[in-house]
Write an enzyme that holds these catalytic residues in place. Sequence first.
Site, short mmCIF file in Angstrom:
data_model
loop_
_atom_site.label_atom_id
_atom_site.label_comp_id
_atom_site.label_asym_id
_atom_site.label_seq_id
_atom_site.Cartn_x
_atom_site.Cartn_y
_atom_site.Cartn_z
N ARG A 105 7.41 6.36 -4.64
CA ARG A 105 7.99 6.98 -3.44
C ARG A 105 7.33 6.34 -2.22
O ARG A 105 6.30 5.67 -2.35
CB ARG A 105 7.74 8.49 -3.43
CG ARG A 105 6.32 8.94 -3.14
CD ARG A 105 6.18 10.43 -3.26
NE ARG A 105 6.20 10.85 -4.64
CZ ARG A 105 5.13 10.88 -5.43
NH1 ARG A 105 3.95 10.51 -4.96
NH2 ARG A 105 5.20 11.26 -6.68
N SER A 113 0.80 -1.23 0.00
CA SER A 113 0.00 0.00 0.00
C SER A 113 0.83 1.27 0.00
O SER A 113 0.86 2.04 0.97
CB SER A 113 -0.95 -0.04 1.17
OG SER A 113 -1.66 -1.24 1.10
N ASP A 162 -3.97 -1.44 -1.25
CA ASP A 162 -5.02 -1.83 -0.29
C ASP A 162 -6.41 -1.31 -0.69
O ASP A 162 -7.42 -1.95 -0.41
CB ASP A 162 -4.68 -1.40 1.16
CG ASP A 162 -4.28 0.05 1.30
OD1 ASP A 162 -4.20 0.75 0.28
OD2 ASP A 162 -4.05 0.49 2.44
#
Length: 475
Positions: free
Chosen positions: A158, A143, A196
């Site tokens: 990132r 996630s 997620d």
Amino acid sequence: MTELKAAVAEIAEQFAVSQEKLQQGVDLFIELADRGLASDEDVHGLPMIPTYVNTIPTGSERGIYLAADLGGTNFRVCSVTLAGDHTFKLVQSKNPIPVDLMSGSGEELFSYLASKVASFVTEHHEAKETDEKSKFKLGFTFSFPVTQSSLNSGTLLRWTKGFDIPDLVGKDIVSVFQGQLDKQNVPVDVVALANDTVGTLLSRAYSSGAVAGGKQGDTLIGAIFGTGTNGAYPEDIDNIKKLPADVVKSLKAKGVTQMVVNTEWGSFDNKLQVLPNSKYDVAVDALTSNKGYHMFEKRVSGMFLGEILRQILIDFHQKGLILRQYPTFDKLPHRLRTPWELDSEVLSLMEIDDSSSLKATELTLKQNLRLPTTEEERLAIQDLTRAISKRAAYLAAIPLAGILVKTGAFEKGVHKEIDVGVDGSVVEFYPGFRAMMRDALALTQIGDKGERRLHINIAKDGSGVGAALCALDGA
Ligand code: GLC
């Protein structure tokens, strides 16, 4: 009014989100979402990541799949049995991520994760021959912002939510994970990578309809309001202009018309055109490793609510408004001086404290921060807490309404009702968060009528079940 009360009132006013702001936010969300679907040029824009997930489950899916989930404080490994009737069974192991692994090397983190998968498989499944065909298929919920070019690969853009492992940025997360699994001879094939929010969307779509009375409208959005915040929804392929032409062509040849998009709405309005930006928000951003990014998340999700309050308390102390028994900053209790020590769970306890003289809050602050307080201080802290959580819940309505308006969801049928699957500690446990979010939704362009036609349901174990559903696609 005392000086303290006046200062608290000023913050409450500054943190209030007006109807006008909400509607401007929704307009801006739609504009930035369209720009993000068209290209990736604007690095500070809304990522709107195509996920290569093209089918929304019906509830009839069956099979046994492994799922692994990394996204916050725990790494979960589970085995999911989909029964094909909207229900499932799930066995899981939950492993806290050691803090030093959150900012160490990629190898350290993934060899730890692979070892946890290994012990899970040993404990819960009979030994398998390790030829390719008999390996367990695993769906991996990861996630963080990852750009995908297929279901089973993805490059980390990132880190967010306090993770900071620079050597993994730009790497394909699936190959890193698979590499470590192979190294440890774990008979597992990572066949799908999912955010997620995508897992939450799929799992809610699978489960809805299991309750008596049947389905309450189509599941359109999967959203997380927990440590971080984000959402995913199915978008028409024709609107995802940045998809390569050959991909579009081959999808269309297969009759595919939609693809789930991971919005990464944590990065909504990084340029702060509409989002409030108090000096406390500036201070919180300065403490993070992803400065200038995920500015929406830093005002809305669980990881940040406590830190915003801590920043205000430090400022009030410096101004001589509270905690006057401590002459200087250095003399304040250590925990109050330490960033990230004030957990949103503490805020949730103070939010609803109605004991006389706020005795429960007194105890909570003593236990968690070693901080003694007067009744006047506690009343002030409670009002500040409520200002912070209300701002978060109101802002949370913006991307939901944005997606509903953008997709024209309510217009696609008579008496159209829409189902949203949500997960995460804030939406599940923070008192009043969902109710405040609904109040704000009614103030947006969807109005009272839209708000009434919206069902917001917790997708329990969304990440695990969702990853299993993705694995089914990738298998
Ligand atoms: C952060 C991540 C995002 C995830 C969200 C909720 O915003 O960047 O990928 O979905 O947290 O966990």
